[in-house]
Scaffold this motif. Structure first.
Motif, PDB file in Angstrom:
ATOM      1  N   SER A   1       0.857  -1.023  -0.257  1.00 29.56           N
ATOM      2  CA  SER A   1      -0.268   0.295   0.233  1.00 29.56           C
ATOM      3  C   SER A   1       0.543   1.298   0.095  1.00 29.56           C
ATOM      4  O   SER A   1       2.518   1.162  -0.353  1.00 29.56           O
ATOM      5  CB  SER A   1      -1.342   0.081   1.009  1.00 29.56           C
ATOM      6  OG  SER A   1      -1.629   0.976   1.354  1.00 29.56           O
TER       7      SER A   1
ATOM      8  N   LYS B   1       3.062  -1.878   3.586  1.00 28.14           N
ATOM      9  CA  LYS B   1       2.797  -2.888   3.636  1.00 28.14           C
ATOM     10  C   LYS B   1       2.069  -2.571   4.685  1.00 28.14           C
ATOM     11  O   LYS B   1       2.548  -2.590   6.249  1.00 28.14           O
ATOM     12  CB  LYS B   1       4.009  -4.240   3.013  1.00 28.14           C
ATOM     13  CG  LYS B   1       4.533  -3.708   2.249  1.00 28.14           C
ATOM     14  CD  LYS B   1       5.682  -4.772   1.917  1.00 28.14           C
ATOM     15  CE  LYS B   1       4.701  -6.823   2.099  1.00 28.14           C
ATOM     16  NZ  LYS B   1       5.889  -7.717   1.105  1.00 28.14           N
ATOM     17  N   LEU B   2       0.876  -3.670   5.062  1.00 29.28           N
ATOM     18  CA  LEU B   2       0.107  -3.236   5.783  1.00 29.28           C
ATOM     19  C   LEU B   2      -1.197  -5.002   6.084  1.00 29.28           C
ATOM     20  O   LEU B   2      -1.499  -5.227   4.825  1.00 29.28           O
ATOM     21  CB  LEU B   2      -0.710  -2.496   6.066  1.00 29.28           C
ATOM     22  CG  LEU B   2      -1.671  -2.269   4.889  1.00 29.28           C
ATOM     23  CD1 LEU B   2      -2.890  -2.527   5.532  1.00 29.28           C
ATOM     24  CD2 LEU B   2      -1.554  -0.763   5.402  1.00 29.28           C
ATOM     25  N   ARG B   3      -1.209  -4.851   6.903  1.00 31.06           N
ATOM     26  CA  ARG B   3      -2.630  -5.691   7.114  1.00 31.06           C
ATOM     27  C   ARG B   3      -3.281  -5.616   8.384  1.00 31.06           C
ATOM     28  O   ARG B   3      -2.759  -4.637   9.001  1.00 31.06           O
ATOM     29  CB  ARG B   3      -2.387  -7.427   7.154  1.00 31.06           C
ATOM     30  CG  ARG B   3      -1.606  -7.873   8.874  1.00 31.06           C
ATOM     31  CD  ARG B   3      -1.727  -9.562   9.179  1.00 31.06           C
ATOM     32  NE  ARG B   3      -2.202  -9.899   9.028  1.00 31.06           N
ATOM     33  CZ  ARG B   3      -3.493 -10.122  10.483  1.00 31.06           C
ATOM     34  NH1 ARG B   3      -2.413  -8.926  11.305  1.00 31.06           N
ATOM     35  NH2 ARG B   3      -4.685 -11.158  10.200  1.00 31.06           N
TER      36      ARG B   3
ATOM     37  N   MET C   1       1.830  -2.696   9.899  1.00 31.62           N
ATOM     38  CA  MET C   1       2.642  -1.994   9.169  1.00 31.62           C
ATOM     39  C   MET C   1       4.059  -1.850   9.215  1.00 31.62           C
ATOM     40  O   MET C   1       4.961  -1.591  10.244  1.00 31.62           O
ATOM     41  CB  MET C   1       1.457  -0.458   9.248  1.00 31.62           C
ATOM     42  CG  MET C   1       2.093   0.140   7.866  1.00 31.62           C
ATOM     43  SD  MET C   1       0.858   1.974   9.025  1.00 31.62           S
ATOM     44  CE  MET C   1      -0.712   1.995   8.292  1.00 31.62           C
TER      45      MET C   1
ATOM     46  N   TRP D   1       7.039   0.598   7.281  1.00 26.97           N
ATOM     47  CA  TRP D   1       6.160   1.918   6.579  1.00 26.97           C
ATOM     48  C   TRP D   1       7.768   2.357   6.538  1.00 26.97           C
ATOM     49  O   TRP D   1       8.428   2.301   7.001  1.00 26.97           O
ATOM     50  CB  TRP D   1       5.564   2.458   8.129  1.00 26.97           C
ATOM     51  CG  TRP D   1       4.898   4.247   7.583  1.00 26.97           C
ATOM     52  CD1 TRP D   1       4.286   4.504   6.958  1.00 26.97           C
ATOM     53  CD2 TRP D   1       6.456   4.976   7.574  1.00 26.97           C
ATOM     54  NE1 TRP D   1       3.946   5.955   6.548  1.00 26.97           N
ATOM     55  CE2 TRP D   1       4.580   6.497   7.440  1.00 26.97           C
ATOM     56  CE3 TRP D   1       6.682   5.380   7.618  1.00 26.97           C
ATOM     57  CZ2 TRP D   1       5.753   7.479   7.027  1.00 26.97           C
ATOM     58  CZ3 TRP D   1       7.625   7.286   8.188  1.00 26.97           C
ATOM     59  CH2 TRP D   1       6.747   7.821   7.585  1.00 26.97           C
TER      60      TRP D   1
ATOM     61  N   ASP E   1      -0.247   7.814  10.050  1.00 25.17           N
ATOM     62  CA  ASP E   1      -0.827   6.542   9.486  1.00 25.17           C
ATOM     63  C   ASP E   1      -0.932   5.549  10.016  1.00 25.17           C
ATOM     64  O   ASP E   1      -2.179   4.280  10.241  1.00 25.17           O
ATOM     65  CB  ASP E   1       0.161   6.670   7.977  1.00 25.17           C
ATOM     66  CG  ASP E   1       0.375   7.579   7.249  1.00 25.17           C
ATOM     67  OD1 ASP E   1      -0.503   8.515   7.106  1.00 25.17           O
ATOM     68  OD2 ASP E   1       1.100   7.938   6.576  1.00 25.17           O
TER      69      ASP E   1
ATOM     70  N   MET F   1      -4.893   4.181  10.548  1.00 23.50           N
ATOM     71  CA  MET F   1      -5.548   2.486  10.812  1.00 23.50           C
ATOM     72  C   MET F   1      -6.484   1.994  12.200  1.00 23.50           C
ATOM     73  O   MET F   1      -7.408   1.116  11.294  1.00 23.50           O
ATOM     74  CB  MET F   1      -4.457   1.811  10.308  1.00 23.50           C
ATOM     75  CG  MET F   1      -4.639  -0.204   9.532  1.00 23.50           C
ATOM     76  SD  MET F   1      -2.741  -0.763   9.013  1.00 23.50           S
ATOM     77  CE  MET F   1      -1.987  -0.668  11.060  1.00 23.50           C
TER      78      MET F   1
ATOM     79  N   HIS G   1      -9.351  -0.110   8.053  1.00 22.97           N
ATOM     80  CA  HIS G   1      -8.983  -0.465   6.649  1.00 22.97           C
ATOM     81  C   HIS G   1      -7.810   1.116   6.330  1.00 22.97           C
ATOM     82  O   HIS G   1      -7.220   1.272   7.317  1.00 22.97           O
ATOM     83  CB  HIS G   1     -10.404  -0.054   6.294  1.00 22.97           C
ATOM     84  CG  HIS G   1     -10.605   1.722   6.610  1.00 22.97           C
ATOM     85  ND1 HIS G   1      -9.842   2.378   5.295  1.00 22.97           N
ATOM     86  CD2 HIS G   1     -11.675   1.896   6.054  1.00 22.97           C
ATOM     87  CE1 HIS G   1     -10.585   3.751   5.303  1.00 22.97           C
ATOM     88  NE2 HIS G   1     -11.077   3.535   6.371  1.00 22.97           N
ATOM     89  N   ASP G   2      -7.637   0.451   5.555  1.00 18.82           N
ATOM     90  CA  ASP G   2      -6.095   1.116   4.840  1.00 18.82           C
ATOM     91  C   ASP G   2      -5.930   2.516   5.486  1.00 18.82           C
ATOM     92  O   ASP G   2      -7.001   2.884   4.040  1.00 18.82           O
ATOM     93  CB  ASP G   2      -6.457   0.769   3.707  1.00 18.82           C
ATOM     94  CG  ASP G   2      -4.938   0.672   2.387  1.00 18.82           C
ATOM     95  OD1 ASP G   2      -3.962   1.642   3.342  1.00 18.82           O
ATOM     96  OD2 ASP G   2      -4.156   0.569   1.447  1.00 18.82           O
TER      97      ASP G   2
ATOM     98  N   LYS H   1      -6.334   4.766   1.677  1.00 19.84           N
ATOM     99  CA  LYS H   1      -7.487   4.689   0.991  1.00 19.84           C
ATOM    100  C   LYS H   1      -8.419   5.823   1.335  1.00 19.84           C
ATOM    101  O   LYS H   1      -8.510   5.566   2.649  1.00 19.84           O
ATOM    102  CB  LYS H   1      -7.998   3.453   0.443  1.00 19.84           C
ATOM    103  CG  LYS H   1      -7.138   2.306  -0.182  1.00 19.84           C
ATOM    104  CD  LYS H   1      -7.336   0.756  -0.558  1.00 19.84           C
ATOM    105  CE  LYS H   1      -6.413  -0.060  -1.104  1.00 19.84           C
ATOM    106  NZ  LYS H   1      -7.268  -1.381  -1.404  1.00 19.84           N
TER     107      LYS H   1
END
Length: 280
Positions: A46, A54-56, A180, A182, A211, A215, A220-221, A224
């Motif tokens: 992302s 990169k994240l989840r 995440m 970052w 950031d 989240m 969520h991301d 976005k």
């Protein structure tokens, strides 16, 4: 214009613009995976125009949570021996302060000795040092030109620094609920030059905190969707006022207007940031 036109005919001001345009406008900082997260599985790429990530995130688990505890950020980048220890501590604490302020928008932030639905911990995995000589040159040139022309000018895009961080939120069951990786580099337009090896990393720490906390607040991301208007409590805290929750006082007050002036002058973070509060 004839074929005999040569570079020597270019005015010095024009040549300077051409030279600056040929240089990178921001520092490149790769995502640096450390070893502090409980899991690195299923992380999706992302990020935004300036940020790599990169994240989840598990929306159901995150959105049902109401309380959060912040474990102080660890700072063990591979080049830590070349960095000012006090400056490195300020970077870590600035991350914690930004996380605490951002998470306060939805969560109740509790003290270190209290149970919480989520426990958040970040680790600085890499710092690209700021070149202090280049930063000093940029600060002097920017200050003089801004005063003379009444307009800000870009900093010299040489010796720009950067920051890489990883963080996770763990539930009461010990399972990872969000994570995440970052990274972000300073850029010549929006990152003010500070005469410190960690100057750019310090300036970028609040971006990471924003950031990651966003989240968890949204579930969520964070890269976005539309940007949100800062809350009243966030504005108050950023100006040096008391945070919404007492637990956030452990990370000290934001430098506020004094910090903004110090940043404009290119002064090191330590000139205006007192760091974490003394243990009670």
């Amino acid at each position: 214009m004839t074929s005999s036109f040569r570079l020597a005919n270019i005015r010095p001001q024009t040549a300077a613009v051409i030279l600056l345009a040929a240089l990178p406008s921001c520092a490149s900082v790769p995502l640096h995976q450390g070893t502090s997260l409980s899991s690195y599985k299923d992380m999706a790429a992302s990020g935004g125009s300036l940020t790599k990530a990169k994240l989840r995130v598990d929306p159901a688990s995150v959105l049902v949570a109401r309380t959060v505890r912040i474990v102080p950020t660890s700072a063990h980048p591979g080049n830590s021996g070349a960095l000012d220890p006090k400056g490195l501590a300020l970077v870590a604490n600035a991350i914690d302060r930004a996380l605490c302020t951002g998470l306060s928008d939805r969560f109740q932030v509790v003290a270190a000795n209290q149970p919480a639905d989520l426990v958040v911990h970040a680790t600085v995995t890499d710092i690209v040092p700021t070149n202090r000589t280049a930063a000093a040159t940029s600060a002097v040139a920017s200050l003089g030109t801004s005063v003379a022309l009444a307009i800000p000018i870009p900093r010299i895009p040489i010796g720009l620094g950067g920051l890489s961080v990883e963080a996770e939120a763990v539930g009461q069951d010990g399972a990872q609920k969000a994570a995440m990786l970052w990274s972000r580099g300073a850029n010549m337009l929006t990152t003010k030059a500070r005469i410190s090896s960690v100057g750019d990393a310090y300036s970028l720490s609040s971006a990471f905190g924003g950031d990651f906390s966003r989240m968890l607040v949204r579930g969520h991301d964070p890269f976005k969707g539309k940007p949100a208007i800062p809350s009243i409590q966030k504005i108050k805290a950023s100006l040096g006022g008391d945070p919404k929750y007492d637990a956030c006082k452990a990370f000290g007050s934001a430098p506020g207007l004094t910090g903004a002036v110090a940043g404009q002058l290119g002064l090191p973070p330590s000139w205006s940031d007192k760091g974490a509060a003394a243990p009670q």
